[in-house]
Motif scaffolding. Structure first.
Motif, PDB file in Angstrom:
ATOM      1  N   ASP A  33       0.814  -1.223   0.000  1.00 32.57           N
ATOM      2  CA  ASP A  33       0.000   0.000   0.000  1.00 32.57           C
ATOM      3  C   ASP A  33       0.843   1.266   0.000  1.00 32.57           C
ATOM      4  O   ASP A  33       0.303   2.374   0.027  1.00 32.57           O
ATOM      5  CB  ASP A  33      -0.945  -0.002   1.203  1.00 32.57           C
ATOM      6  CG  ASP A  33      -0.214   0.104   2.531  1.00 32.57           C
ATOM      7  OD1 ASP A  33       1.023  -0.081   2.553  1.00 32.57           O
ATOM      8  OD2 ASP A  33      -0.877   0.366   3.546  1.00 32.57           O
ATOM      9  N   GLU A  45       0.243 -10.522   9.507  1.00 37.10           N
ATOM     10  CA  GLU A  45      -0.105 -10.973   8.163  1.00 37.10           C
ATOM     11  C   GLU A  45       0.459 -12.355   7.865  1.00 37.10           C
ATOM     12  O   GLU A  45      -0.220 -13.192   7.249  1.00 37.10           O
ATOM     13  CB  GLU A  45       0.392  -9.980   7.124  1.00 37.10           C
ATOM     14  CG  GLU A  45      -0.067 -10.338   5.719  1.00 37.10           C
ATOM     15  CD  GLU A  45       0.358  -9.324   4.679  1.00 37.10           C
ATOM     16  OE1 GLU A  45      -0.482  -8.498   4.289  1.00 37.10           O
ATOM     17  OE2 GLU A  45       1.537  -9.362   4.254  1.00 37.10           O
ATOM     18  N   SER A  63      -4.403  -7.762   0.862  1.00 42.62           N
ATOM     19  CA  SER A  63      -3.956  -7.406   2.201  1.00 42.62           C
ATOM     20  C   SER A  63      -3.023  -6.208   2.152  1.00 42.62           C
ATOM     21  O   SER A  63      -2.356  -5.964   1.137  1.00 42.62           O
ATOM     22  CB  SER A  63      -3.254  -8.599   2.858  1.00 42.62           C
ATOM     23  OG  SER A  63      -2.908  -8.322   4.198  1.00 42.62           O
ATOM     24  N   GLU A  64      -2.962  -5.495   3.257  1.00 43.01           N
ATOM     25  CA  GLU A  64      -2.256  -4.218   3.314  1.00 43.01           C
ATOM     26  C   GLU A  64      -0.769  -4.348   3.010  1.00 43.01           C
ATOM     27  O   GLU A  64      -0.180  -3.486   2.364  1.00 43.01           O
ATOM     28  CB  GLU A  64      -2.454  -3.604   4.698  1.00 43.01           C
ATOM     29  CG  GLU A  64      -2.066  -2.145   4.780  1.00 43.01           C
ATOM     30  CD  GLU A  64      -2.583  -1.504   6.052  1.00 43.01           C
ATOM     31  OE1 GLU A  64      -2.021  -1.803   7.117  1.00 43.01           O
ATOM     32  OE2 GLU A  64      -3.540  -0.726   5.977  1.00 43.01           O
ATOM     33  N   VAL A  80     -10.569  -9.241   1.921  1.00 38.44           N
ATOM     34  CA  VAL A  80      -9.880  -7.953   2.024  1.00 38.44           C
ATOM     35  C   VAL A  80      -9.492  -7.784   3.494  1.00 38.44           C
ATOM     36  O   VAL A  80     -10.369  -7.681   4.360  1.00 38.44           O
ATOM     37  CB  VAL A  80     -10.784  -6.793   1.570  1.00 38.44           C
ATOM     38  CG1 VAL A  80     -10.043  -5.471   1.698  1.00 38.44           C
ATOM     39  CG2 VAL A  80     -11.256  -7.016   0.138  1.00 38.44           C
ATOM     40  N   ILE A  81      -8.197  -7.761   3.771  1.00 38.46           N
ATOM     41  CA  ILE A  81      -7.736  -7.861   5.154  1.00 38.46           C
ATOM     42  C   ILE A  81      -6.799  -6.714   5.526  1.00 38.46           C
ATOM     43  O   ILE A  81      -5.848  -6.408   4.796  1.00 38.46           O
ATOM     44  CB  ILE A  81      -6.993  -9.193   5.391  1.00 38.46           C
ATOM     45  CG1 ILE A  81      -7.885 -10.389   5.026  1.00 38.46           C
ATOM     46  CG2 ILE A  81      -6.525  -9.310   6.834  1.00 38.46           C
ATOM     47  CD1 ILE A  81      -7.192 -11.730   5.108  1.00 38.46           C
ATOM     48  N   ASP A  82      -7.078  -6.098   6.654  1.00 40.60           N
ATOM     49  CA  ASP A  82      -6.079  -5.276   7.337  1.00 40.60           C
ATOM     50  C   ASP A  82      -5.637  -6.115   8.531  1.00 40.60           C
ATOM     51  O   ASP A  82      -6.370  -6.249   9.510  1.00 40.60           O
ATOM     52  CB  ASP A  82      -6.672  -3.951   7.806  1.00 40.60           C
ATOM     53  CG  ASP A  82      -5.595  -3.002   8.347  1.00 40.60           C
ATOM     54  OD1 ASP A  82      -4.486  -3.489   8.664  1.00 40.60           O
ATOM     55  OD2 ASP A  82      -5.862  -1.793   8.459  1.00 40.60           O
ATOM     56  N   ASP A  85      -5.082  -3.163  12.306  1.00 44.51           N
ATOM     57  CA  ASP A  85      -5.470  -1.758  12.207  1.00 44.51           C
ATOM     58  C   ASP A  85      -5.187  -1.110  13.560  1.00 44.51           C
ATOM     59  O   ASP A  85      -5.582  -1.633  14.601  1.00 44.51           O
ATOM     60  CB  ASP A  85      -6.947  -1.645  11.858  1.00 44.51           C
ATOM     61  CG  ASP A  85      -7.353  -0.232  11.480  1.00 44.51           C
ATOM     62  OD1 ASP A  85      -6.454   0.622  11.328  1.00 44.51           O
ATOM     63  OD2 ASP A  85      -8.557   0.020  11.331  1.00 44.51           O
ATOM     64  N   THR A 206      -8.354  -1.671   2.307  1.00 43.56           N
ATOM     65  CA  THR A 206      -8.162  -2.534   3.469  1.00 43.56           C
ATOM     66  C   THR A 206      -8.545  -1.845   4.769  1.00 43.56           C
ATOM     67  O   THR A 206      -8.946  -2.507   5.723  1.00 43.56           O
ATOM     68  CB  THR A 206      -6.702  -3.013   3.553  1.00 43.56           C
ATOM     69  OG1 THR A 206      -5.825  -1.879   3.452  1.00 43.56           O
ATOM     70  CG2 THR A 206      -6.383  -3.993   2.430  1.00 43.56           C
ATOM     71  N   ASP A 207      -8.425  -0.524   4.813  1.00 44.13           N
ATOM     72  CA  ASP A 207      -8.770   0.233   6.023  1.00 44.13           C
ATOM     73  C   ASP A 207     -10.271   0.230   6.290  1.00 44.13           C
ATOM     74  O   ASP A 207     -10.697   0.180   7.446  1.00 44.13           O
ATOM     75  CB  ASP A 207      -8.322   1.704   5.901  1.00 44.13           C
ATOM     76  CG  ASP A 207      -6.831   1.871   5.717  1.00 44.13           C
ATOM     77  OD1 ASP A 207      -6.076   1.205   6.439  1.00 44.13           O
ATOM     78  OD2 ASP A 207      -6.431   2.663   4.845  1.00 44.13           O
ATOM     79  N   VAL A 236      -4.807  -2.033  -3.153  1.00 44.98           N
ATOM     80  CA  VAL A 236      -4.403  -1.367  -1.911  1.00 44.98           C
ATOM     81  C   VAL A 236      -3.713  -0.035  -2.177  1.00 44.98           C
ATOM     82  O   VAL A 236      -3.120   0.553  -1.270  1.00 44.98           O
ATOM     83  CB  VAL A 236      -3.462  -2.268  -1.078  1.00 44.98           C
ATOM     84  CG1 VAL A 236      -4.197  -3.498  -0.590  1.00 44.98           C
ATOM     85  CG2 VAL A 236      -2.211  -2.650  -1.875  1.00 44.98           C
TER      86      VAL A 236
END
Length: 259
Positions: A33, A45, A63-64, A80-82, A85, A206-207, A236
């Motif tokens: 990102d 992750e 993912s981020e 879709v993964i963060d 956070d 992702t956010d 991302v």
């Protein structure tokens, strides 16, 4: 839900002994990102990726840190993964950080399920499209406040929008900047906050993917800073502005923040 719980558990188990330690915030590399990946992000992750590799089904992951990965040859879903956070909060021991997971179709035609877990309290916020939003299994709704002087809101992005953000802060009763976007959106969804405004132009898919669905299913409204439908692209890199409210005060906040 079962998949999200397993992924969440793997992440938390991996990071729990890193929380609040000096090494947690060590920069390892630049994530997909375009922001620095900290050790605690990478550990989270990596644990998630390892968990997903054990899945029988084929999955596309956005993912981020790693960007896009595909497990198998014919993905059934997109995750879709963060992975973490609120990285700064977790690394410094501030008790406000989460994992955010959204589930979409393989071609990303829309978010169908959103899941945010508060790693400190254990609270789980989730929503399935068309079926409402829930906190620990109980239906949630935003506040019904209409008077901005009764509002408690979260605001990010004073620069370069100093005038607009100053005016907005003066128009409401309280400001809270908590440092974990996914949880702050969930706080609007259940009425703990009345609105979330971010005009930095740095929010990514992702956010906000999971939190956006949760808030909308709760009855809130999400738009860009001009009041237009917020378009989330399946990468991302693309950045967005966001105004997310309890719905009834949305236009009032746009009139100030979206000039």
């Amino acid at each position: 839900m079962e998949l999200c719980e397993r992924v969440s558990a793997a992440s938390y188990k991996a990071i729990k002994n890193l929380v609040g330690t000096p090494e947690a915030y060590t920069t390892l590399y630049m994530g997909a990102d375009g922001t620095p990946t900290k050790l605690i992000d990478d550990v989270s992750e990596s644990a998630i990726i390892q968990e997903l590799q054990n899945e029988d089904r084929s999955i596309r992951v956005i993912s981020e840190e790693c960007g896009e990965r595909i497990f198998g040859c014919d993905p059934e879903i997109t995750l879709v993964i963060d992975p973490l956070d609120g990285t700064h909060n977790a690394a410094t021991g501030i008790p406000f950080y989460s994992i955010s997971i959204a589930i979409a179709s393989p071609c990303f035609s829309g978010i169908n399920f959103g899941y945010v877990k508060d790693f400190v309290t254990g609270d789980v916020y989730c929503a399935e499209r068309g079926k409402g939003a829930y906190l620990n299994g109980h239906r949630i709704h935003p506040s019904d406040k209409t008077d901005l002087m009764d509002h408690c809101i979260s605001v990010y992005g004073f620069h370069p929008h100093v005038t607009e953000m100053t005016d907005l802060c003066q128009a409401v009763r309280r400001i809270r900047i908590l440092g974990c976007v996914s949880l702050e959106l969930c706080y609007v969804a259940c009425g703990k906050l009345d609105a979330f405004v971010d005009v930095r132009g740095s929010l990514r898919l992702t956010d906000v993917a999971a939190g956006k669905l949760i808030l909308e299913e709760a009855g809130g409204i999400v738009s860009d800073e001009k009041g237009r439908r917020l378009l989330l692209l399946d990468n991302v890199v693309n950045c967005v502005y966001m105004v997310a409210t309890n719905n009834v005060s949305h236009q009032k906040i746009l009139d100030i923040a979206g000039r």
